[in-house]
Design an enzyme around this catalytic site. Structure first.
Site, mmCIF file in Angstrom:
data_model
loop_
_atom_site.group_PDB
_atom_site.id
_atom_site.type_symbol
_atom_site.label_atom_id
_atom_site.label_comp_id
_atom_site.label_asym_id
_atom_site.label_seq_id
_atom_site.Cartn_x
_atom_site.Cartn_y
_atom_site.Cartn_z
ATOM 1 N N SER A 150 9.580 17.960 74.582
ATOM 2 C CA SER A 150 9.793 18.916 73.495
ATOM 3 C C SER A 150 9.382 20.327 73.945
ATOM 4 C CB SER A 150 8.968 18.459 72.279
ATOM 5 O OG SER A 150 8.841 19.479 71.338
ATOM 6 N N ARG B 240 10.091 12.866 64.239
ATOM 7 C CA ARG B 240 8.792 12.373 64.745
ATOM 8 C C ARG B 240 7.684 12.661 63.745
ATOM 9 N NH1 ARG B 240 8.215 15.699 69.799
ATOM 10 N NH2 ARG B 240 6.157 14.761 69.910
ATOM 11 N N LYS C 239 12.092 23.617 75.611
ATOM 12 C CA LYS C 239 12.171 24.921 74.946
ATOM 13 C C LYS C 239 11.768 26.028 75.915
ATOM 14 C CE LYS C 239 9.814 23.160 71.550
ATOM 15 N NZ LYS C 239 9.041 22.820 70.393
ATOM 16 N N ASP D 170 15.654 19.203 69.835
ATOM 17 C CA ASP D 170 14.217 19.152 69.537
ATOM 18 C C ASP D 170 13.963 19.395 68.057
ATOM 19 O OD1 ASP D 170 11.398 18.979 70.377
ATOM 20 O OD2 ASP D 170 11.347 21.017 69.594
ATOM 21 N N HIS E 36 1.830 29.188 77.330
ATOM 22 C CA HIS E 36 2.025 28.372 76.123
ATOM 23 C C HIS E 36 0.727 27.652 75.794
ATOM 24 C CE1 HIS E 36 4.279 25.949 73.193
ATOM 25 N NE2 HIS E 36 3.449 24.977 73.553
#
Ligand code: URA
Length: 434
Positions: free
Chosen positions: A183, A168, A187, A161, A82
């Site tokens: 967050s 946010r 996921k 989320d 990621h």
């Protein structure tokens, strides 16, 4: 329990319990706690932070707000990567087939471009016919066949989320390390990742502008993920300049294929191989990063990752023949150039300015749902460290329309920073956090 008491506790810096977080986030997802109370809580978190235990509890609560992907029945190991996002960052497209060629499965759920950062799904969708909204069954079948699959997030993955992130975004509470950690990790856990390599970027084109903040985020991701039973490491990498020589959706797919054919630019290959080496270790194929890198270089030389890349295009509905025909020629007809304004040395090409210009060109989007252009983008003929003479070509620019080109050219010209002498070599990989 009352939301107002929990907000007051957070406001005074108290550590919240799992039950309190469950009450707050569960109530919000069910529509029982209003936006304004969650906004106040998020702002209190922004200023007061969270302990590691609290961040892990929030991650778990968010994870349980929806369903998880099951990869049972497919043999592992499963390793994902990621990136916290940048400009010209197409490493996912290269890493997935490369790591799959080592016998490691890569279940990739990616996102779309937003603001100045690009999105893997938009890049893939530039390939004619390529589908990025796979059903869970298609996702599993393609992973079993090609060793990797690339899809968008389904609506039932971490619904908390989706709500919280949108809130946010409009309440100036995105840049909170515990909220970002929960967050991202919720996921990733829902997507079935057992082992994960993070590319945490810092610099003008990244979320975290300086290395110290990037390191804090990397530490929080590694510690929280580890506490949740995942195997995690992170690399802190420089995003002050766009990665590689192309920024744009189809352009970046092309450059990814160049990398799989051994013709990738040095900076992009350095970051890709550093991440790949760690993924090889996480997948149990190498003892250490050095061996992992050697394995990945051998795999690239064998041509297998390129074959898997093309096989995956076909598995996900893409037209390989058409893609190869369009390679190097499919460009927007609206184009322009950036040439050197002075002789000397380029200090850097500012990633943030390029990313921002990219939204005007049609590469990215300012709001979720805006359309993007597959053929808009920028090719860098020179980057930081290059010597130039006034008038030398620095960038070729393709835009979705004339207005986008007109607006973006001054911004792109401004992105070129000059220096009287060559800057020292850029350290792309700052450190590894385990
Ligand atoms: N990316 C995410 O998925 N969540 C954040 O909070 C920030 C970046």
């Amino acid at each position: 329990m009352r939301a107002v008491d929990i907000i007051m506790d957070k406001r005074s810096g108290k550590e919240l319990s799992r039950e309190e977080l469950e009450f707050l986030i569960g109530g919000y997802t069910a529509g029982e706690i209003p936006d304004y109370q969650i906004s106040a809580w998020a702002m209190a978190v922004f200023f007061r932070g969270m302990s590691s235990a609290e961040t892990a509890a929030l991650t778990g609560v968010m994870l349980r707000s929806g369903s998880s992907i099951s990869l049972s029945g497919i043999s592992g190991p499963f390793v994902d990567k990621h990136s916290t996002g940048g400009v010209g960052d197409k490493t996912s497209l290269i890493l997935a087939p490369l790591i799959a060629s080592l016998g490691i499965r890569v279940p990739m759920m990616s996102g779309r471009a937003l603001g100045h950062t690009g999105g893997t799904l938009d890049k893939l969708e530039a390939i004619p016919g390529y589908r990025t909204s796979l059903t869970a069954e298609e996702f599993r079948r393609i992973i079993a066949k090609d060793g990797f699959a690339m899809t968008g997030q389904t609506r039932d993955i971490v619904p908390a989320d989706r709500l919280l992130y949108a809130l946010r975004d409009v309440t100036a509470t995105v840049e909170s390390i515990p909220l970002i950690t929960a967050s991202i990790l919720s996921k990733k856990a829902a997507e079935g990742a057992e082992a994960l390599v993070f590319d945490v970027k810092f610099g003008s084109g990244a979320f975290m502008k300086d290395a110290a903040d990037g390191e804090k985020l990397a530490r929080s991701l590694v510690d929280t993920g580890t506490a949740m039973g995942m195997r995690i490491c992170a690399l802190l990498t420089d995003m002050n300049e766009p990665l590689g020589n192309m920024a744009g959706n189809f352009l970046e797919v092309e450059e990814s294929l160049d990398c799989l054919e051994g013709k990738g630019p040095a900076d992009l290959m350095e970051v890709t191989l550093a991440l790949a080496a760690r993924m090889a270790v996480m997948g149990g194929k190498a003892e250490d990063a050095e061996e992992g890198r050697r394995l990945c270089e051998e795999a690239l030389a064998s041509g297998k990752p390129r074959e898997l890349f093309l096989s995956n295009i076909s598995s996900q509905g893409g037209d390989v023949k058409r893609f190869l025909e369009l390679r190097s020629s499919w460009r927007s007809p609206v184009s322009g150039e950036i040439r050197a304004e002075q002789s000397g040395c380029i200090a850097r090409i500012d990633a943030w300015k390029v990313g921002h210009a990219g939204t005007m060109l049609g590469v990215g989007r300012n709001r979720t749902g805006d359309a993007v252009s597959p053929t808009a983008g920028v090719r860098f003929h020179k980057k930081g460290g290059a010597q130039v003479k006034a008038g030398d070509l620095i960038m070729t620019v393709w835009a979705g329309d004339e207005a986008g080109l007109r607006e973006s050219l001054p911004q792109l010209a401004e992105a070129v920073e000059y220096a009287p002498s060559a800057p020292g070599p850029r350290q792309l990989i700052l450190k590894e956090i385990v």
